[in-house]
Design an enzyme around this catalytic site. Structure first.
Site, short mmCIF file in Angstrom:
data_model
loop_
_atom_site.label_atom_id
_atom_site.label_comp_id
_atom_site.label_asym_id
_atom_site.label_seq_id
_atom_site.Cartn_x
_atom_site.Cartn_y
_atom_site.Cartn_z
N SER A 70 0.86 -1.18 0.00
CA SER A 70 0.00 0.00 0.00
C SER A 70 0.89 1.22 0.00
O SER A 70 2.12 1.11 0.13
CB SER A 70 -0.88 0.00 1.25
OG SER A 70 -0.09 0.36 2.36
N LYS A 71 0.25 2.38 -0.10
CA LYS A 71 1.01 3.63 -0.10
C LYS A 71 1.86 3.76 1.15
O LYS A 71 2.85 4.46 1.19
CB LYS A 71 0.04 4.81 -0.17
CG LYS A 71 -0.22 5.24 -1.59
CD LYS A 71 -1.01 6.52 -1.61
CE LYS A 71 -2.45 6.22 -1.86
NZ LYS A 71 -3.41 7.24 -1.75
N ARG A 72 1.41 3.06 2.21
CA ARG A 72 2.13 3.17 3.48
C ARG A 72 3.47 2.45 3.48
O ARG A 72 4.39 2.85 4.17
CB ARG A 72 1.26 2.65 4.63
CG ARG A 72 0.56 3.78 5.36
CD ARG A 72 -0.51 3.24 6.29
NE ARG A 72 -1.73 3.00 5.53
CZ ARG A 72 -2.36 1.84 5.49
NH1 ARG A 72 -1.92 0.82 6.15
NH2 ARG A 72 -3.45 1.72 4.78
#
Ligand code: GLU
Length: 465
Positions: free
Chosen positions: A237-239
């Site tokens: 994910s973007k994280r």
């Protein structure tokens, strides 16, 4: 039968590399079977779906060379199809209207939870023969016992207990069709034979098969791909990673490298690491895809991109590099030896943005030195700079060999190790300690430029005395 696959993105965010991998595997599977690859935009969630995301997804796929064999279809434009399928299911006795209120459903959920059961609709309106009201939803009569078994090309036989599945909603109370109904109807209408999608959809499959059965559709072939994970083994994910395809393009990863990297996420072929799209079409076997999650390793992408960049002809490499030079406002046209400079630096970094940044000192004035490098090597190096400058000014032919010879002579005369002699000069020329061999680096500049930069370094050093 001709294989037909599809990529069915929901346009609720920009194109994610996990999505590109799903599209790629669908594309490759269709092409290697001389079949068709389609795109369907699943935009029934009016609140979260955005046109800009749809554009981003379609453009990203086309930029990477994954083009559909027919124009993409959009679910928001196909409501009639879903309505008539819902009617058909209702007419065949496989669906019923349910007017259970939110409160009733909430109570049901609480009671089930309190009894330690999985919360699900208990089918209480199933046999009531209710008429439609403004609050009714249409539910599928799902078989209540027995098993649902399907074969998955990646996971083998997959079994679900029907008792675990409740009567899912086909039409909401506002009359709009749900995701499962649209998905099934579209696969049938588009002639899809094979559904290749992420493992996160595995639990949707038995529900969708029950809808297919209610509609009398033929069964489909399935392949659920392992999730793409970040370095922390959590879902990508973007994280935990750069995930948007555009971000990879912006850093100068080639389309072919991204395809290569994605193909290796969950699939391998012996020791072979480098694949182009055509290789995949001949070598890829969907049955060889692993079940376990696949970790995305950015350093592997660097390694792959290095190979793909090295395989480009010089002209192709330069064409690809120019937009990155332009973005940095580097005027590469003013130099006579532009091509020589680019050729010398083309493998300095694993992506085009990095190479372009490394070219800054060659195509623009040097305004500063890397502080750490200057502290370590430049400060106190006046004698070296002056000696080497004199030596370089005495060379007759300004070329790499004669410069190398002059540097060697200087090293012997001053009794210095190579880094002690070379690094101050390298920093004076490029601002940092990273450059190709020093002879080559110096030969990429004119003798005047070398003199000017060594003088500038000497001036800078005055402040430290
Ligand atoms: N629209 C779904 C998604 O974006 C994919 C559904 C499917 O492939 O069947 O995750």
């Amino acid at each position: 039968m001709t294989k037909v696959t599809r990529f069915a993105p929901s346009p609720t965010g920009p194109l994610h590399i996990g999505g590109v991998r799903t599209a790629l595997f669908n594309y490759v599977y269709a092409k290697q079977n001389k079949g068709k690859f389609l795109i369907r935009v699943e935009d029934t969630d009016a609140e979260r779906s955005k046109e800009e995301f749809e554009e981003n997804i379609l453009k990203g796929l086309s930029d990477i060379g994954i083009n559909p064999d027919e124009p993409p279809v959009r679910q928001s434009e196909r409501s009639e199809l879903y309505m008539s399928a819902a009617e058909k299911i209702l007419d065949s006795g496989n669906a019923y209207w349910c007017d259970c209120s939110k409160e009733t459903l909430e109570e049901m959920r609480k009671e089930q939870e309190a009894a330690g059961k999985k919360p699900m609709y208990d089918g209480r309106s199933r046999n009531l023969g209710l008429k439609r009201t403004n609050n009714s939803v249409l539910r599928l009569k799902t078989p209540q016992d027995g098993e649902l078994v399907f074969h998955d090309l990646v996971r083998g036989e997959v079994i679900f207990q029907n008792s675990e599945l409740d009567d899912l909603i086909l039409l909401r109370s506002d009359g709009s069709p749900t995701y499962h109904l649209c998905n099934v109807v579209d696969d049938f209408d588009q002639g899809v034979t094979t559904v290749v999608r992420g493992e996160d959809h595995l639990s949707n499959t038995p529900r969708q098969i029950h809808i297919q059965n209610a509609l009398g559709y033929d069964s489909l072939e399935y392949a659920h791909l392992p999730m793409v994970l970040g370095q922390d083994k959590k879902r990508l994910s973007k994280r935990n990673a750069v995930t948007s395809l555009q971000d990879f393009f912006d850093q100068g990863y080639l389309e072919s490298s991204i395809i290569n990297m994605l193909a290796r996420l969950g699939w391998s072929k012996g020791d072979k690491e480098i694949f182009y799209l055509d290789d995949l079409i001949s070598d890829f076997r969907i049955q060889e895809v692993q079940k376990a999650g696949a970790i995305f390793d950015p350093s592997k992408l660097d390694w792959i991109n290095n190979h793909h960049l090295a395989a480009l002809s010089f002209d192709d490499f330069k064409k690809r590099l120019i937009p990155f030079l332009d973005a940095l406002s580097l005027d590469y046209t003013q130099k006579k030896n532009t091509n020589e400079i680019i050729a010398a630096m083309r493998s300095s970094k694993p992506n085009l943005l990095g190479v372009a940044q490394d070219l800054i000192p060659y195509f623009s004035e040097l305004n500063s030195y890397n502080e750490k490098a200057a502290n370590k090597f430049l400060i106190g190096s006046e004698t070296i700079l002056e000696y080497v400058q004199r030596k370089l000014n005495s060379i007759e032919q300004w070329n790499e060999t004669s410069i190398d010879n002059a540097l060697k002579e200087a090293q012997t005369a001053l009794s210095l190790t190579t880094p002690k002699l070379n690094q101050p000069i390298r920093i004076a020329m490029t601002g940092s300690t990273q450059s190709p061999s020093l002879g080559l680096t110096l030969s990429l500049f004119s003798r005047d430029e070398v003199n000017n930069r060594i003088n500038a370094a000497l001036e800078y050093l005055v402040n430290f005395n």
